[in-house]
Enzyme design. Structure first.
Site, PDB file in Angstrom:
ATOM      1  N   GLU A   1      33.302  50.126  36.301  1.00 19.91           N
ATOM      2  CA  GLU A   1      33.673  49.970  35.080  1.00 19.91           C
ATOM      3  C   GLU A   1      35.069  49.300  34.962  1.00 19.91           C
ATOM      4  OE1 GLU A   1      33.310  52.140  30.592  1.00 19.91           O
ATOM      5  OE2 GLU A   1      34.547  53.167  32.280  1.00 19.91           O
TER       6      GLU A   1
ATOM      7  N   GLY B   1      38.228  59.760  28.204  1.00 18.40           N
ATOM      8  CA  GLY B   1      38.311  59.792  29.630  1.00 18.40           C
ATOM      9  C   GLY B   1      37.248  60.445  30.280  1.00 18.40           C
TER      10      GLY B   1
ATOM     11  N   CYS C   1      33.141  50.431  26.110  1.00 22.41           N
ATOM     12  CA  CYS C   1      32.177  50.891  27.323  1.00 22.41           C
ATOM     13  C   CYS C   1      30.948  50.361  27.643  1.00 22.41           C
ATOM     14  CB  CYS C   1      32.190  52.515  27.198  1.00 22.41           C
ATOM     15  SG  CYS C   1      31.212  53.087  26.150  1.00 22.41           S
TER      16      CYS C   1
ATOM     17  N   VAL D   1      39.431  62.109  20.639  1.00 17.70           N
ATOM     18  CA  VAL D   1      39.521  60.564  20.242  1.00 17.70           C
ATOM     19  C   VAL D   1      40.030  59.816  21.529  1.00 17.70           C
ATOM     20  CG1 VAL D   1      40.586  59.071  18.410  1.00 17.70           C
ATOM     21  CG2 VAL D   1      39.830  61.172  17.977  1.00 17.70           C
ATOM     22  N   PRO D   2      39.562  58.789  21.630  1.00 20.61           N
ATOM     23  CA  PRO D   2      40.032  58.081  22.809  1.00 20.61           C
ATOM     24  C   PRO D   2      41.138  57.035  22.417  1.00 20.61           C
ATOM     25  CG  PRO D   2      37.998  57.063  22.090  1.00 20.61           C
ATOM     26  CD  PRO D   2      38.261  58.263  21.160  1.00 20.61           C
TER      27      PRO D   2
ATOM     28  N   GLY E   1      29.887  58.432  27.871  1.00 20.04           N
ATOM     29  CA  GLY E   1      30.150  58.507  29.276  1.00 20.04           C
ATOM     30  C   GLY E   1      30.742  57.038  29.963  1.00 20.04           C
TER      31      GLY E   1
ATOM     32  N   LEU F   1      28.009  56.860  22.689  1.00 24.86           N
ATOM     33  CA  LEU F   1      26.996  56.482  23.279  1.00 24.86           C
ATOM     34  C   LEU F   1      26.468  57.401  24.302  1.00 24.86           C
ATOM     35  CD1 LEU F   1      27.724  52.505  23.420  1.00 24.86           C
ATOM     36  CD2 LEU F   1      27.056  53.817  21.427  1.00 24.86           C
TER      37      LEU F   1
END
Length: 540
Positions: free
Chosen positions: A340, A199, A250, A115-116, A217, A419
Site C-alpha cells: 500500500e 493506522g 485506502c 479518526v485517521p 484495514g 471498509l
C-alpha cells in the site's frame, strides 16, 4: 494540586463516557422520527462546512488536495444520509406475519471512534451519522496530527445534535489528546464498541483492548486491465482514482496488472494521461524512502503530489505528471511497489494472460491488503465471474475508479469510510460499515407448532419407480409428516381402501400410500401390508 496531563486526560475521558452513557439512555427512547430528525439536521449542518473544513484539514496535515476533501465531506454527509435516510433502526424494524417472526432494533450503547489523519473531518461526519441513526452515542479520539480540524468537525456535529433536540453528550470528542485517554476510552466497560479507522498499530490496539471492534484495514488494491477492456477509459479511471486526494483513500489502486498483448496500448494511454515511468535508478531512490526501517509507510510521502514525491526521493519530473510508475516483477513485504502506497505511486506488472494475472492479483493481496479491494477493467462477464468467485477481497469493483467505487461513491455499494476486511484481513466485518452494523437485533418468534407435533415421526420421501409417473401433488403429499400408524387401515376403525395414485388429503389419511405401486387386483394381504410399510418408511 495540578494533575499531570496524562492523568487529566484519563479523567476527562471517563467523564466523556459517563455523559455519553446518560445521553444514550435518553436517546434510546427517541422514536424513529425523532432520531431521523436529529440525523438529518446534523447532515445538513455538517455539509455547510465542507469547504471550510477541507481547507483546514489540508493546512493542518499537509495531506491530499483540499478540493477533493470537499467532495469527501459532501460524500460523508449528503451521500451517506441519502443512503440511510429511510432505514428502520428504532423499534420494530422488520415483521413477517407468515413466518410469525419479528425483529427489533437494539442500540449498542456508547461507541468509541478512532479518526485517521488522512480523513480527519469526513470520518467524523460519517461516523456520527451512522452511530446516531442506530440509536448510539459516539465519542471521537482524533489523530494528534489533525486535532484542530477534527475538533472543529466535532463541535459542528455536537451543536447540530443539540439544536435538533438530542441530549448533551450524545456526540463528543477527546480534547486533551493522549494515548492514555484513548486507551481509557477503548477499555471502558461502558463502551460497547470501538469503530476503528486508522493506522495498523492503532487498529491492533483496539482489538487488543478486549472491547468489541469493527475496523477498516490496509488496502493494496490491484487494478487488472484485461484485453477486452476499454483501455483509454480504464487508464483514465486508474489515474482519476490514484490522484484523488493524492491517493490517501485506502481503496485506491496500488498496482496495475496488464496482459502483454495490450501492454503497448496501456503504456501509451498512461503516458497520454500524465504518468511518468521511472527508470531503475529513480525507482530505487524512491523505494529506499517509501518505507521506514520498521517496514511501515513513511508519512513524509503520504498524500503528496507526484512532483513532491519525486522531489523528496531525489529526482525531478515534469510539472504535469499525475502518477509515478515503476515496472515490477516481484512481490514481497520489502518491495514497497507491491504494498500500500498512500500517494500517487503505482507498481506495474505485465502478465501473459488473465490466468497469470489472477495469480499475480492473489500474490499481491496475500502480501498486503487481504480482504480489502481489487478492481478489474474488462468487458468479459465470465472474467468478472471467475475473479469474483476466487479473489480474497470483499470489494471487487468493475470498470470504475477504485478509490471512489470502494467507498460507494461511483458504485451502489454502501456509502462508507470504514471498509471492513473480514476474517481474511483480521477484522470482524467485511462490510462497508453502516447503521445496521452498529445495532443488535432482538428476534421475536411466535410458536407455530406443539411438542406433540415434534414427536410425530418425520416422513421420508418415497422413491418413485421409474415406470411410475406421479403428479407434483402426489409427490408433495408423500412428504407430509403423518404417522402411518394413525392410518385407519391399521387401527381397524374402517375398512382399508384400495391403493390408488390420487392423494386423499380430505380424510386425514397418510398420503404417502398414494405413492405405492398398485397391487394386482387391489389385493391387500399380509405380505402386501409389510411392503407398504417398508415403502412408506423408505426402507424398501
Amino acid at each position: 494540586m495540578m494533575l499531570d496531563k496524562d492523568l487529566q486526560s484519563i479523567q476527562a475521558a471517563r467523564e466523556l463516557v459517563k455523559n455519553a452513557k446518560q445521553a444514550q439512555a435518553l436517546f434510546a427512547k427517541f422514536t424513529q422520527e425523532q432520531v431521523d430528525q436529529v440525523v438529518a439536521h446534523i447532515a445538513a449542518e455538517a455539509a455547510k462546512h465542507a469547504e471550510e473544513l477541507a481547507k483546514l484539514a489540508h493546512e493542518e496535515t499537509g495531506f491530499g488536495r483540499w478540493q477533493d476533501k470537499v467532495l469527501k465531506n459532501v460524500f460523508a454527509t449528503t451521500k451517506v444520509h441519502d443512503h440511510i435516510r429511510a432505514m428502520k433502526t428504532v423499534g420494530v424494524i422488520a415483521e413477517d406475519p407468515v413466518r410469525k417472526v419479528m425483529e427489533v432494533g437494539v442500540p449498542l450503547g456508547v461507541i468509541t471512534a478512532l479518526v485517521p489523519s488522512t480523513n480527519p473531518t469526513s470520518t467524523i461526519f460519517y461516523k456520527t451519522l451512522i452511530a446516531l441513526k442506530a440509536g448510539n452515542a459516539i465519542i471521537f479520539s482524533p489523530h494528534p496530527n489533525a486535532k484542530q480540524c477534527s475538533h472543529k468537525a466535532i463541535e459542528i456535529v455536537k451543536r447540530a445534535a443539540r439544536e435538533a433536540g438530542a441530549p448533551d453528550g450524545i456526540v463528543d470528542g477527546v480534547s486533551l489528546l493522549t494515548m492514555q485517554a484513548t486507551e481509557t476510552l477503548m477499555k471502558s466497560k461502558d463502551v460497547s464498541l470501538i469503530l476503528a479507522t486508522g493506522g495498523e498499530g492503532m487498529v491492533r490496539a483496539a482489538y487488543a483492548s478486549g472491547t468489541p471492534t469493527i475496523s477498516g484495514g490496509p488496502g493494496n488494491g490491484p487494478a487488472f486491465i484485461e484485453r477486452s477492456a476499454d483501455i483509454e477509459q480504464a487508464v483514465k479511471d486508474v489515474i482519476t482514482s490514484k490522484t484523488f486526494d493524492n491517493g490517501v483513500i485506502c481503496a485506491s489502486e496500488q498496482s496495475i496488472i496488464a496482459e502483454r498483448c495490450i501492454y503497448e496500448q496501456v503504456h501509451q494511454a498512461l503516458i497520454k494521461q500524465g504518468a511518468y515511468f521511472m527508470n531503475e535508478q529513480e525507482s530505487a531512490l524512491l523505494a529506499g524512502r517509501l518505507l521506514r526501517p520498521n517496514g511501515m509507510i513513511n508519512p513524509e510521502f503520504v498524500g503528496q503530489s507526484a512532483q513532491t514525491v519525486a522531489e523528496k526521493a531525489g529526482f525531478s519530473v515534469p510539472a504535469q505528471t499525475t502518477v509515478l510508475i515503476s515496472h515490477q516483477t516481484t512481490v514481497s513485504p520489502q518491495n514497497p511497489y507491491s504494498r500500500e502506497k498512500l500517494c500517487p505511486v503505482l507498481g506495474l506488472y505485465i502478465e501473459e494472460d488473465w490466468h497469470a494475472a489472477c495469480d499475480r492479483v492473489v500474490e499481491l493481496l496475500t502480501n498486503e491488503g487481504k480482504g480489502h479491494t481489487l478492481v478489474i477493467h474488462t468487458q468479459n462477464p465470465e472474467i468478472v465471474r471467475q475473479f469474483a468467485l476466487e479473489k480474497p477481497v470483499f470489494r471487487m469493483l468493475v470498470n470504475t475508479p477504485a478509490a471512489l467505487g470502494g467507498i460507494g461513491a461511483t458504485t451502489n455499494l454502501t456509502p462508507a469510510l470504514t471498509l471492513g476486511c473480514g476474517a481474511l484481513g483480521g477484522g470482524s466485518s467485511s462490510d462497508n460499515v453502516g447503521p445496521m452494523n452498529l445495532l443488535n437485533v432482538r428476534k421475536v418468534g411466535y410458536g407455530v407448532c406443539s411438542v406433540d407435533d415434534l414427536r410425530q415421526p418425520a416422513a421420508t420421501p418415497t422413491l418413485i419407480p421409474t415406470h411410475h409417473t406421479a403428479s407434483v401433488t402426489t409427490q408433495a403429499a408423500c412428504t407430509r409428516p403423518v404417522s402411518i400408524f394413525d392410518d385407519a387401515r391399521f387401527t381397524g376403525k374402517s375398512s382399508a381402501p384400495s391403493v390408488t395414485h390420487t392423494a386423499n388429503t380430505s380424510m386425514g389419511g397418510d398420503d404417502r400410500f398414494a405413492c405405492v405401486s398398485p397391487v394386482a387386483h387391489n389385493e391387500m394381504n399380509e405380505a402386501r401390508v409389510e411392503q407398504i410399510i417398508r415403502q412408506a418408511l423408505g426402507r424398501q
